[in-house]
Design a protein around this motif. Structure first.
Motif, PDB file in Angstrom:
ATOM      1  N   ASN A  76       2.137  13.673   5.206  1.00 40.40           N
ATOM      2  CA  ASN A  76       3.535  13.449   4.813  1.00 40.40           C
ATOM      3  C   ASN A  76       3.802  11.984   4.460  1.00 40.40           C
ATOM      4  OD1 ASN A  76       4.397  16.169   5.257  1.00 40.40           O
ATOM      5  ND2 ASN A  76       4.365  15.756   7.454  1.00 40.40           N
TER       6      ASN A  76
ATOM      7  N   LYS B 154       4.713   9.006   1.912  1.00 41.28           N
ATOM      8  CA  LYS B 154       5.475   8.814   0.693  1.00 41.28           C
ATOM      9  C   LYS B 154       4.916   7.677  -0.161  1.00 41.28           C
ATOM     10  CE  LYS B 154       8.305  11.996   2.010  1.00 41.28           C
ATOM     11  NZ  LYS B 154       8.194  13.349   1.400  1.00 41.28           N
ATOM     12  N   SER B 155       4.045   6.848   0.443  1.00 40.71           N
ATOM     13  CA  SER B 155       3.434   5.743  -0.296  1.00 40.71           C
ATOM     14  C   SER B 155       1.992   5.598   0.162  1.00 40.71           C
ATOM     15  CB  SER B 155       4.204   4.434  -0.029  1.00 40.71           C
ATOM     16  OG  SER B 155       3.973   3.991   1.296  1.00 40.71           O
TER      17      SER B 155
END
Length: 519
Positions: A80, A82-83
Protein backbone atom coordinates in the motif's frame (compact mmCIF):
# COMPACT_ATOMS: atom_id res chain seq x y z
CA UNK A 1 -21.48 -25.79 -37.58
CA UNK A 2 -20.84 -22.70 -39.67
CA UNK A 3 -20.91 -23.18 -43.42
CA UNK A 4 -19.29 -20.89 -45.93
CA UNK A 5 -20.49 -19.97 -49.40
CA UNK A 6 -18.11 -17.76 -51.36
CA UNK A 7 -16.33 -17.20 -48.02
CA UNK A 8 -19.53 -15.91 -46.40
CA UNK A 9 -21.55 -17.85 -43.79
CA UNK A 10 -24.98 -18.90 -45.11
CA UNK A 11 -26.50 -18.54 -41.69
CA UNK A 12 -25.47 -17.27 -38.31
CA UNK A 13 -25.38 -19.38 -35.19
CA UNK A 14 -27.57 -18.55 -32.25
CA UNK A 15 -25.13 -18.14 -29.40
CA UNK A 16 -25.14 -20.69 -26.63
CA UNK A 17 -26.26 -18.97 -23.46
CA UNK A 18 -26.65 -22.01 -21.25
CA UNK A 19 -24.11 -20.89 -18.68
CA UNK A 20 -24.37 -17.16 -19.18
CA UNK A 21 -26.27 -15.04 -16.72
CA UNK A 22 -27.81 -11.82 -17.98
CA UNK A 23 -28.66 -8.99 -15.63
CA UNK A 24 -30.49 -5.90 -16.77
CA UNK A 25 -28.80 -2.75 -15.53
CA UNK A 26 -30.51 0.61 -15.87
CA UNK A 27 -28.07 3.10 -17.40
CA UNK A 28 -29.24 6.62 -18.22
CA UNK A 29 -32.63 6.09 -19.92
CA UNK A 30 -31.90 2.80 -21.61
CA UNK A 31 -31.51 -0.73 -20.41
CA UNK A 32 -28.09 -2.32 -20.63
CA UNK A 33 -27.35 -6.02 -20.44
CA UNK A 34 -24.40 -7.01 -18.32
CA UNK A 35 -22.86 -10.39 -18.95
CA UNK A 36 -20.63 -12.61 -16.90
CA UNK A 37 -19.87 -16.29 -16.72
CA UNK A 38 -21.75 -18.21 -14.05
CA UNK A 39 -19.56 -19.80 -11.40
CA UNK A 40 -20.07 -23.53 -11.04
CA UNK A 41 -19.66 -23.23 -7.27
CA UNK A 42 -18.87 -20.57 -4.74
CA UNK A 43 -15.21 -19.62 -4.99
CA UNK A 44 -13.06 -20.53 -2.03
CA UNK A 45 -10.23 -18.59 -0.49
CA UNK A 46 -6.88 -20.31 -0.36
CA UNK A 47 -4.23 -19.93 2.33
CA UNK A 48 -1.48 -17.44 1.60
CA UNK A 49 2.11 -17.62 2.82
CA UNK A 50 3.64 -14.14 3.19
CA UNK A 51 7.37 -13.44 2.77
CA UNK A 52 8.75 -10.29 4.41
CA UNK A 53 11.97 -8.33 3.91
CA UNK A 54 13.45 -5.87 6.41
CA UNK A 55 14.61 -2.67 4.71
CA UNK A 56 18.31 -1.85 5.14
CA UNK A 57 20.26 1.39 4.70
CA UNK A 58 20.90 2.03 1.00
CA UNK A 59 17.95 -0.06 -0.17
CA UNK A 60 15.62 1.20 -2.89
CA UNK A 61 12.38 -0.27 -4.17
CA UNK A 62 14.15 -1.03 -7.43
CA UNK A 63 16.91 -3.03 -5.71
CA UNK A 64 14.43 -4.97 -3.57
CA UNK A 65 12.19 -5.66 -6.59
CA UNK A 66 15.14 -7.02 -8.58
CA UNK A 67 16.28 -9.19 -5.65
CA UNK A 68 12.88 -10.85 -5.27
CA UNK A 69 11.95 -10.89 -8.98
CA UNK A 70 8.87 -8.72 -8.54
CA UNK A 71 7.73 -5.56 -10.28
CA UNK A 72 7.90 -2.23 -8.45
CA UNK A 73 4.18 -1.71 -9.01
CA UNK A 74 3.39 -5.09 -7.41
CA UNK A 75 5.72 -4.33 -4.50
CA UNK A 76 3.91 -1.04 -3.92
CA UNK A 77 0.54 -2.75 -4.22
CA UNK A 78 1.45 -5.44 -1.66
CA UNK A 79 2.51 -2.76 0.82
CA UNK A 80 0.00 0.00 0.00
CA UNK A 81 2.81 2.41 -0.90
CA UNK A 82 1.85 5.66 -2.60
CA UNK A 83 5.44 6.63 -3.46
CA UNK A 84 8.89 5.06 -3.77
CA UNK A 85 9.93 6.33 -0.33
CA UNK A 86 10.94 3.53 2.06
CA UNK A 87 12.32 3.65 5.61
CA UNK A 88 15.17 1.55 6.98
CA UNK A 89 14.09 -0.99 9.59
CA UNK A 90 10.54 -1.42 8.34
CA UNK A 91 9.28 -4.65 6.80
CA UNK A 92 8.00 -5.06 3.25
CA UNK A 93 5.91 -7.88 1.83
CA UNK A 94 7.95 -9.20 -1.08
CA UNK A 95 6.06 -12.39 -1.96
CA UNK A 96 2.71 -14.07 -1.53
CA UNK A 97 2.62 -17.82 -2.11
CA UNK A 98 -0.67 -19.64 -2.43
CA UNK A 99 -1.17 -22.86 -0.43
CA UNK A 100 -4.41 -24.10 -1.99
CA UNK A 101 -7.01 -26.28 -0.36
CA UNK A 102 -6.72 -29.92 -1.36
CA UNK A 103 -10.07 -30.22 -3.14
CA UNK A 104 -8.60 -31.29 -6.45
CA UNK A 105 -8.82 -34.36 -8.63
CA UNK A 106 -5.40 -35.36 -7.28
CA UNK A 107 -7.01 -36.23 -3.94
CA UNK A 108 -6.58 -40.00 -3.89
CA UNK A 109 -5.50 -40.04 -7.54
CA UNK A 110 -1.90 -39.48 -8.65
CA UNK A 111 -1.54 -37.25 -11.69
CA UNK A 112 1.78 -38.94 -12.49
CA UNK A 113 -0.34 -41.66 -14.07
CA UNK A 114 -1.19 -39.13 -16.79
CA UNK A 115 1.64 -36.61 -16.92
CA UNK A 116 3.08 -33.63 -15.08
CA UNK A 117 2.89 -29.85 -14.89
CA UNK A 118 5.79 -27.97 -16.46
CA UNK A 119 4.71 -24.50 -15.27
CA UNK A 120 3.27 -23.67 -11.85
CA UNK A 121 -0.31 -22.46 -11.84
CA UNK A 122 -1.49 -18.89 -11.25
CA UNK A 123 -2.04 -17.88 -7.61
CA UNK A 124 -5.72 -17.51 -6.77
CA UNK A 125 -5.21 -14.06 -5.27
CA UNK A 126 -3.69 -12.95 -8.60
CA UNK A 127 -6.61 -14.43 -10.51
CA UNK A 128 -9.14 -12.64 -8.27
CA UNK A 129 -7.32 -9.35 -8.80
CA UNK A 130 -7.45 -9.94 -12.55
CA UNK A 131 -11.19 -10.57 -12.53
CA UNK A 132 -11.77 -7.51 -10.34
CA UNK A 133 -9.86 -5.10 -12.60
CA UNK A 134 -11.91 -2.04 -13.52
CA UNK A 135 -11.60 -0.52 -16.99
CA UNK A 136 -11.59 3.21 -17.62
CA UNK A 137 -12.92 4.92 -20.76
CA UNK A 138 -10.57 7.46 -22.30
CA UNK A 139 -12.59 10.54 -23.20
CA UNK A 140 -11.06 12.91 -25.76
CA UNK A 141 -12.54 16.18 -26.93
CA UNK A 142 -12.46 18.12 -30.16
CA UNK A 143 -12.84 17.30 -33.83
CA UNK A 144 -10.91 14.27 -35.10
CA UNK A 145 -8.11 14.89 -37.59
CA UNK A 146 -7.68 12.84 -40.75
CA UNK A 147 -4.52 10.81 -40.22
CA UNK A 148 -2.63 8.92 -42.89
CA UNK A 149 -0.69 6.08 -41.25
CA UNK A 150 2.40 5.54 -43.39
CA UNK A 151 3.69 2.04 -42.66
CA UNK A 152 7.15 2.95 -43.97
CA UNK A 153 7.64 5.37 -41.08
CA UNK A 154 8.53 4.70 -37.43
CA UNK A 155 5.72 4.97 -34.90
CA UNK A 156 6.55 4.89 -31.21
CA UNK A 157 4.00 3.66 -28.70
CA UNK A 158 3.34 7.30 -27.83
CA UNK A 159 2.55 7.91 -31.52
CA UNK A 160 0.15 4.97 -31.44
CA UNK A 161 -1.52 6.37 -28.33
CA UNK A 162 -1.98 9.73 -30.08
CA UNK A 163 -3.65 7.98 -33.03
CA UNK A 164 -5.98 6.07 -30.69
CA UNK A 165 -6.83 9.27 -28.79
CA UNK A 166 -7.73 10.88 -32.12
CA UNK A 167 -9.90 7.94 -33.17
CA UNK A 168 -11.77 8.15 -29.85
CA UNK A 169 -13.04 11.58 -30.96
CA UNK A 170 -15.22 9.93 -33.62
CA UNK A 171 -18.80 9.17 -32.67
CA UNK A 172 -19.20 5.47 -31.95
CA UNK A 173 -15.47 4.83 -31.36
CA UNK A 174 -14.48 3.95 -27.81
CA UNK A 175 -11.10 3.63 -26.14
CA UNK A 176 -10.64 1.87 -22.80
CA UNK A 177 -7.68 1.56 -20.48
CA UNK A 178 -7.66 -2.14 -19.58
CA UNK A 179 -4.42 -2.41 -17.63
CA UNK A 180 -0.76 -1.49 -17.36
CA UNK A 181 2.41 -3.19 -18.54
CA UNK A 182 5.35 -4.36 -16.41
CA UNK A 183 6.99 -0.96 -16.95
CA UNK A 184 3.79 0.97 -16.34
CA UNK A 185 2.62 1.76 -19.88
CA UNK A 186 -1.13 1.84 -20.50
CA UNK A 187 -2.79 -1.03 -22.38
CA UNK A 188 -5.83 -0.17 -24.50
CA UNK A 189 -8.90 -1.77 -25.99
CA UNK A 190 -10.20 0.08 -29.07
CA UNK A 191 -13.71 -0.51 -30.42
CA UNK A 192 -15.76 0.52 -33.45
CA UNK A 193 -19.28 0.48 -32.06
CA UNK A 194 -21.30 2.96 -34.11
CA UNK A 195 -24.52 2.38 -32.19
CA UNK A 196 -22.73 2.44 -28.83
CA UNK A 197 -24.07 -0.94 -27.75
CA UNK A 198 -21.09 -1.37 -25.42
CA UNK A 199 -20.64 0.84 -22.39
CA UNK A 200 -18.85 0.85 -19.05
CA UNK A 201 -20.85 0.58 -15.83
CA UNK A 202 -18.74 0.72 -12.69
CA UNK A 203 -15.68 -0.23 -14.74
CA UNK A 204 -17.30 -3.34 -16.26
CA UNK A 205 -18.44 -3.80 -19.85
CA UNK A 206 -22.18 -3.76 -20.42
CA UNK A 207 -23.94 -4.54 -23.69
CA UNK A 208 -27.34 -3.28 -24.78
CA UNK A 209 -30.23 -5.55 -25.70
CA UNK A 210 -29.71 -4.46 -29.30
CA UNK A 211 -26.04 -5.41 -29.14
CA UNK A 212 -26.66 -8.92 -27.81
CA UNK A 213 -27.43 -10.21 -31.29
CA UNK A 214 -24.59 -8.39 -33.04
CA UNK A 215 -21.40 -10.07 -34.19
CA UNK A 216 -18.41 -8.93 -32.17
CA UNK A 217 -15.16 -9.26 -34.11
CA UNK A 218 -11.92 -9.37 -32.11
CA UNK A 219 -8.31 -8.61 -33.08
CA UNK A 220 -5.08 -8.68 -31.07
CA UNK A 221 -1.55 -7.72 -32.12
CA UNK A 222 2.13 -7.72 -31.22
CA UNK A 223 2.17 -10.12 -28.30
CA UNK A 224 5.80 -10.70 -29.39
CA UNK A 225 8.04 -7.65 -29.22
CA UNK A 226 9.78 -8.11 -32.56
CA UNK A 227 6.54 -8.62 -34.55
CA UNK A 228 5.60 -5.02 -35.37
CA UNK A 229 3.25 -5.72 -38.29
CA UNK A 230 0.38 -6.80 -36.05
CA UNK A 231 0.05 -3.64 -33.99
CA UNK A 232 0.49 -1.15 -36.81
CA UNK A 233 -1.71 -3.18 -39.24
CA UNK A 234 -4.59 -3.25 -36.73
CA UNK A 235 -4.24 0.45 -36.01
CA UNK A 236 -4.16 1.36 -39.72
CA UNK A 237 -7.10 -0.95 -40.47
CA UNK A 238 -9.18 0.69 -37.73
CA UNK A 239 -8.08 4.23 -38.65
CA UNK A 240 -8.79 3.89 -42.37
CA UNK A 241 -12.09 2.04 -41.88
CA UNK A 242 -13.42 4.67 -39.46
CA UNK A 243 -12.46 7.46 -41.86
CA UNK A 244 -14.01 5.60 -44.81
CA UNK A 245 -17.26 5.16 -42.89
CA UNK A 246 -17.65 8.92 -42.64
CA UNK A 247 -18.37 9.19 -46.38
CA UNK A 248 -19.16 5.64 -47.57
CA UNK A 249 -22.80 4.76 -46.80
CA UNK A 250 -22.35 1.00 -47.31
CA UNK A 251 -19.40 0.84 -44.91
CA UNK A 252 -21.30 2.97 -42.40
CA UNK A 253 -24.33 0.67 -42.42
CA UNK A 254 -22.12 -2.42 -42.39
CA UNK A 255 -20.43 -1.18 -39.22
CA UNK A 256 -23.78 -0.43 -37.62
CA UNK A 257 -24.45 -4.18 -37.77
CA UNK A 258 -21.20 -5.42 -36.18
CA UNK A 259 -18.81 -4.38 -33.44
CA UNK A 260 -15.02 -4.46 -33.86
CA UNK A 261 -12.88 -4.64 -30.72
CA UNK A 262 -9.08 -4.82 -30.64
CA UNK A 263 -6.03 -4.70 -28.43
CA UNK A 264 -3.64 -3.32 -31.05
CA UNK A 265 -0.51 -3.97 -28.98
CA UNK A 266 -0.25 -6.53 -26.16
CA UNK A 267 3.48 -5.96 -25.56
CA UNK A 268 4.18 -2.19 -25.54
CA UNK A 269 7.31 -2.53 -23.35
CA UNK A 270 8.97 -5.02 -25.69
CA UNK A 271 7.94 -2.93 -28.67
CA UNK A 272 9.55 0.21 -27.24
CA UNK A 273 12.71 -1.67 -26.28
CA UNK A 274 13.29 -2.48 -29.95
CA UNK A 275 12.27 1.00 -31.14
CA UNK A 276 14.92 2.38 -28.78
CA UNK A 277 17.68 0.17 -30.16
CA UNK A 278 17.12 -3.18 -28.45
CA UNK A 279 17.66 -6.57 -30.05
CA UNK A 280 15.34 -7.43 -32.94
CA UNK A 281 15.40 -11.00 -31.63
CA UNK A 282 13.39 -10.05 -28.52
CA UNK A 283 10.00 -11.70 -28.20
CA UNK A 284 9.44 -11.25 -24.47
CA UNK A 285 8.04 -8.46 -22.36
CA UNK A 286 10.27 -6.27 -20.14
CA UNK A 287 10.26 -9.00 -17.48
CA UNK A 288 11.74 -11.58 -19.86
CA UNK A 289 8.52 -13.60 -20.27
CA UNK A 290 7.10 -14.80 -23.58
CA UNK A 291 3.55 -13.53 -23.08
CA UNK A 292 2.24 -15.98 -25.66
CA UNK A 293 3.24 -18.88 -23.40
CA UNK A 294 1.98 -17.30 -20.15
CA UNK A 295 -1.79 -17.83 -20.42
CA UNK A 296 -3.40 -20.31 -17.98
CA UNK A 297 -5.46 -22.04 -20.67
CA UNK A 298 -6.81 -25.58 -20.59
CA UNK A 299 -3.68 -26.98 -22.22
CA UNK A 300 -1.09 -24.75 -20.52
CA UNK A 301 2.02 -26.18 -18.92
CA UNK A 302 1.07 -29.87 -19.08
CA UNK A 303 3.18 -32.73 -20.42
CA UNK A 304 1.41 -36.05 -20.89
CA UNK A 305 3.43 -39.22 -20.44
CA UNK A 306 2.97 -40.23 -24.08
CA UNK A 307 4.48 -37.01 -25.48
CA UNK A 308 7.95 -35.48 -25.73
CA UNK A 309 8.65 -32.09 -24.17
CA UNK A 310 8.33 -29.50 -26.91
CA UNK A 311 11.38 -27.79 -28.38
CA UNK A 312 9.33 -24.63 -27.90
CA UNK A 313 9.62 -24.82 -24.11
CA UNK A 314 12.16 -22.90 -22.09
CA UNK A 315 12.95 -22.42 -18.40
CA UNK A 316 15.30 -19.50 -19.04
CA UNK A 317 14.02 -15.98 -18.48
CA UNK A 318 14.49 -13.69 -21.47
CA UNK A 319 14.46 -16.48 -24.04
CA UNK A 320 11.75 -17.26 -26.56
CA UNK A 321 9.08 -19.62 -25.19
CA UNK A 322 9.82 -18.90 -21.51
CA UNK A 323 6.28 -19.05 -20.12
CA UNK A 324 7.11 -17.50 -16.76
CA UNK A 325 7.74 -18.95 -13.33
CA UNK A 326 3.97 -19.16 -12.96
CA UNK A 327 1.15 -18.96 -15.48
CA UNK A 328 -0.65 -15.63 -15.66
CA UNK A 329 2.24 -13.91 -13.90
CA UNK A 330 2.55 -10.88 -16.18
CA UNK A 331 0.38 -7.75 -16.00
CA UNK A 332 -0.02 -7.80 -19.79
CA UNK A 333 -1.32 -11.39 -19.64
CA UNK A 334 -3.79 -10.48 -16.91
CA UNK A 335 -5.16 -7.54 -18.89
CA UNK A 336 -5.73 -9.74 -21.96
CA UNK A 337 -7.25 -12.54 -19.83
CA UNK A 338 -9.89 -10.18 -18.49
CA UNK A 339 -10.54 -8.83 -22.01
CA UNK A 340 -11.00 -12.36 -23.40
CA UNK A 341 -13.16 -13.39 -20.44
CA UNK A 342 -15.44 -10.43 -21.23
CA UNK A 343 -15.70 -10.74 -25.01
CA UNK A 344 -15.19 -14.37 -26.05
CA UNK A 345 -18.54 -15.58 -24.64
CA UNK A 346 -20.34 -13.11 -26.95
CA UNK A 347 -17.88 -12.82 -29.87
CA UNK A 348 -17.94 -14.17 -33.40
CA UNK A 349 -14.20 -14.53 -33.92
CA UNK A 350 -10.67 -13.60 -32.87
CA UNK A 351 -7.60 -13.17 -35.07
CA UNK A 352 -4.28 -12.86 -33.26
CA UNK A 353 -1.78 -11.10 -35.57
CA UNK A 354 1.75 -12.53 -35.55
CA UNK A 355 4.63 -12.29 -37.97
CA UNK A 356 6.91 -14.53 -40.02
CA UNK A 357 5.69 -17.54 -41.94
CA UNK A 358 2.97 -16.27 -44.27
CA UNK A 359 0.02 -18.37 -43.20
CA UNK A 360 -2.40 -19.37 -40.48
CA UNK A 361 -2.44 -21.66 -37.47
CA UNK A 362 -5.98 -22.75 -36.70
CA UNK A 363 -6.16 -26.28 -35.31
CA UNK A 364 -5.46 -27.03 -31.67
CA UNK A 365 -5.64 -30.79 -31.56
CA UNK A 366 -6.51 -30.94 -27.88
CA UNK A 367 -9.84 -29.33 -28.82
CA UNK A 368 -12.89 -31.20 -30.11
CA UNK A 369 -12.94 -32.33 -33.72
CA UNK A 370 -16.04 -30.19 -34.29
CA UNK A 371 -14.21 -27.08 -33.10
CA UNK A 372 -11.14 -27.99 -35.14
CA UNK A 373 -13.29 -28.20 -38.26
CA UNK A 374 -14.82 -24.78 -37.52
CA UNK A 375 -11.39 -23.23 -37.00
CA UNK A 376 -10.09 -24.85 -40.18
CA UNK A 377 -12.99 -23.50 -42.27
CA UNK A 378 -12.56 -20.02 -40.79
CA UNK A 379 -8.83 -20.18 -41.46
CA UNK A 380 -9.49 -21.22 -45.07
CA UNK A 381 -11.85 -18.26 -45.57
CA UNK A 382 -9.22 -15.86 -44.21
CA UNK A 383 -6.49 -17.24 -46.47
CA UNK A 384 -8.80 -17.24 -49.50
CA UNK A 385 -9.42 -13.53 -49.03
CA UNK A 386 -5.77 -12.62 -48.41
CA UNK A 387 -4.64 -14.68 -51.42
CA UNK A 388 -7.33 -13.31 -53.76
CA UNK A 389 -5.00 -10.89 -55.56
CA UNK A 390 -1.77 -12.92 -55.65
CA UNK A 391 -0.59 -15.80 -57.81
CA UNK A 392 2.50 -16.80 -55.82
CA UNK A 393 3.74 -16.66 -52.23
CA UNK A 394 0.21 -17.38 -51.05
CA UNK A 395 -0.67 -17.70 -47.39
CA UNK A 396 -0.54 -21.34 -46.30
CA UNK A 397 -2.06 -23.46 -43.56
CA UNK A 398 0.32 -24.53 -40.78
CA UNK A 399 -1.13 -27.45 -38.86
CA UNK A 400 1.27 -29.47 -36.76
CA UNK A 401 1.14 -33.16 -35.89
CA UNK A 402 -0.32 -33.65 -32.40
CA UNK A 403 1.36 -36.18 -30.15
CA UNK A 404 -0.22 -35.02 -26.91
CA UNK A 405 0.10 -32.06 -24.56
CA UNK A 406 3.77 -31.13 -24.84
CA UNK A 407 4.47 -28.88 -21.85
CA UNK A 408 4.24 -25.46 -23.52
CA UNK A 409 2.44 -22.57 -21.90
CA UNK A 410 -0.88 -21.23 -23.12
CA UNK A 411 -1.21 -18.78 -26.01
CA UNK A 412 -3.71 -15.97 -26.58
CA UNK A 413 -5.82 -18.16 -28.87
CA UNK A 414 -5.49 -21.18 -26.54
CA UNK A 415 -6.99 -19.13 -23.73
CA UNK A 416 -9.74 -17.76 -25.98
CA UNK A 417 -10.68 -21.26 -27.14
CA UNK A 418 -10.66 -22.48 -23.53
CA UNK A 419 -13.08 -19.72 -22.49
CA UNK A 420 -15.41 -20.50 -25.40
CA UNK A 421 -15.33 -24.18 -24.45
CA UNK A 422 -16.70 -23.47 -21.00
CA UNK A 423 -13.76 -24.59 -18.89
CA UNK A 424 -13.70 -23.43 -15.28
CA UNK A 425 -11.07 -21.88 -13.05
CA UNK A 426 -9.30 -24.23 -10.65
CA UNK A 427 -7.97 -22.82 -7.39
CA UNK A 428 -5.68 -25.81 -6.73
CA UNK A 429 -4.25 -26.01 -10.24
CA UNK A 430 -4.15 -22.31 -11.05
CA UNK A 431 -5.43 -22.69 -14.60
CA UNK A 432 -8.58 -23.51 -16.54
CA UNK A 433 -9.69 -27.12 -16.11
CA UNK A 434 -12.53 -29.54 -16.72
CA UNK A 435 -14.84 -31.34 -14.25
CA UNK A 436 -15.68 -34.98 -13.64
CA UNK A 437 -18.96 -36.47 -12.41
CA UNK A 438 -17.90 -35.69 -8.83
CA UNK A 439 -17.46 -32.00 -9.72
CA UNK A 440 -13.73 -32.31 -9.06
CA UNK A 441 -11.23 -30.15 -10.93
CA UNK A 442 -9.60 -32.25 -13.64
CA UNK A 443 -6.61 -30.97 -15.68
CA UNK A 444 -6.76 -31.58 -19.42
CA UNK A 445 -3.75 -33.92 -19.20
CA UNK A 446 -6.05 -36.56 -17.70
CA UNK A 447 -8.01 -36.66 -20.98
CA UNK A 448 -5.30 -35.34 -23.36
CA UNK A 449 -8.05 -33.97 -25.63
CA UNK A 450 -11.59 -32.68 -25.23
CA UNK A 451 -13.00 -35.46 -27.38
CA UNK A 452 -12.00 -37.81 -24.54
CA UNK A 453 -13.68 -35.59 -21.97
CA UNK A 454 -17.38 -36.08 -22.70
CA UNK A 455 -19.73 -34.33 -20.25
CA UNK A 456 -16.78 -32.55 -18.61
CA UNK A 457 -17.53 -29.13 -20.04
CA UNK A 458 -20.46 -27.09 -21.37
CA UNK A 459 -19.92 -24.80 -24.35
CA UNK A 460 -20.21 -21.09 -23.63
CA UNK A 461 -20.07 -19.93 -27.26
CA UNK A 462 -20.63 -22.60 -29.89
CA UNK A 463 -20.00 -20.36 -32.89
CA UNK A 464 -16.74 -18.74 -31.74
CA UNK A 465 -13.71 -19.29 -34.00
CA UNK A 466 -10.10 -18.16 -33.69
CA UNK A 467 -6.94 -18.25 -35.75
CA UNK A 468 -3.33 -17.13 -35.47
CA UNK A 469 -2.30 -15.10 -38.53
CA UNK A 470 1.38 -15.06 -39.50
CA UNK A 471 2.17 -11.97 -41.59
CA UNK A 472 5.20 -11.91 -43.98
CA UNK A 473 7.60 -14.79 -44.56
CA UNK A 474 11.19 -13.96 -43.77
CA UNK A 475 13.13 -12.95 -40.68
CA UNK A 476 14.04 -9.74 -42.49
CA UNK A 477 10.52 -8.49 -41.71
CA UNK A 478 11.10 -8.71 -37.96
CA UNK A 479 11.99 -5.67 -35.88
CA UNK A 480 11.45 -2.09 -36.99
CA UNK A 481 14.38 -1.23 -39.22
CA UNK A 482 13.95 0.36 -42.64
CA UNK A 483 13.99 -2.99 -44.48
CA UNK A 484 11.41 -4.50 -42.10
CA UNK A 485 9.14 -1.48 -42.56
CA UNK A 486 9.50 -1.75 -46.35
CA UNK A 487 8.51 -5.43 -46.26
CA UNK A 488 5.46 -4.96 -44.06
CA UNK A 489 4.32 -2.01 -46.20
CA UNK A 490 4.48 -4.20 -49.30
CA UNK A 491 2.66 -7.00 -47.46
CA UNK A 492 -0.21 -4.73 -46.42
CA UNK A 493 -0.87 -3.61 -49.98
CA UNK A 494 -0.20 -6.91 -51.73
CA UNK A 495 -2.58 -8.96 -49.57
CA UNK A 496 -5.33 -6.34 -49.38
CA UNK A 497 -5.22 -5.72 -45.62
CA UNK A 498 -6.77 -2.32 -46.30
CA UNK A 499 -10.20 -3.94 -46.69
CA UNK A 500 -9.65 -6.84 -44.29
CA UNK A 501 -12.06 -5.56 -41.62
CA UNK A 502 -14.77 -5.05 -44.24
CA UNK A 503 -14.26 -8.66 -45.31
CA UNK A 504 -14.40 -9.89 -41.70
CA UNK A 505 -17.60 -7.90 -41.14
CA UNK A 506 -19.20 -9.47 -44.21
CA UNK A 507 -17.95 -12.92 -43.22
CA UNK A 508 -19.56 -12.61 -39.80
CA UNK A 509 -22.88 -11.24 -41.09
CA UNK A 510 -23.34 -13.77 -43.88
CA UNK A 511 -24.28 -13.32 -47.52
CA UNK A 512 -28.02 -12.79 -46.94
CA UNK A 513 -27.48 -9.90 -44.54
CA UNK A 514 -24.76 -8.37 -46.71
CA UNK A 515 -27.04 -8.46 -49.75
CA UNK A 516 -29.80 -6.85 -47.69
CA UNK A 517 -27.46 -4.01 -46.72
CA UNK A 518 -26.27 -3.54 -50.30
CA UNK A 519 -29.79 -3.45 -51.68
Amino acid sequence: MKKWNNSLPIYKFIRTTAILMIAIVLASTSFQTKIWAESTKEEEESNTQITYYTIKNGDTLSKIADKYDISISKLKQYNNLKSNLIISGRKLIVAKTEIPYDNSFSTGTSLTKYGKFTITGMAYSEYKETKATKWVEIITEGKPANIDIDLSKVYTYKDMEDIMFNLAKYEGVHLYKIGETYEGRTMYSLSIDFQSDLSLIDGEIAISENGINKDIILSTGQVHAREFAGSIFILKEFNDLIEQAQTDEYVRVLLENVIHVAIPCINPDGREAIVNGGSVEQKTNANGVDLNRNFPSLNAGQLVNSAKLSDEFSIYRGTSFFGGVTLGSEPETKAVMKWLDVFVPIADSLIDYHQQGGGTYSKRDWDTKINQEKYTEFSYAIRKYLNSKVTKNKYESFDEVFEGLDGTGGTVTDYAASVATGSKWSIPYGRLVLSNDKDEDVPLMVFNSLDNAKNSFQLVNSDFVTVTLEICRTRASLGYGSKARKLITEEYDKYNYGEFLIFRSELALGSDKVNEIKN
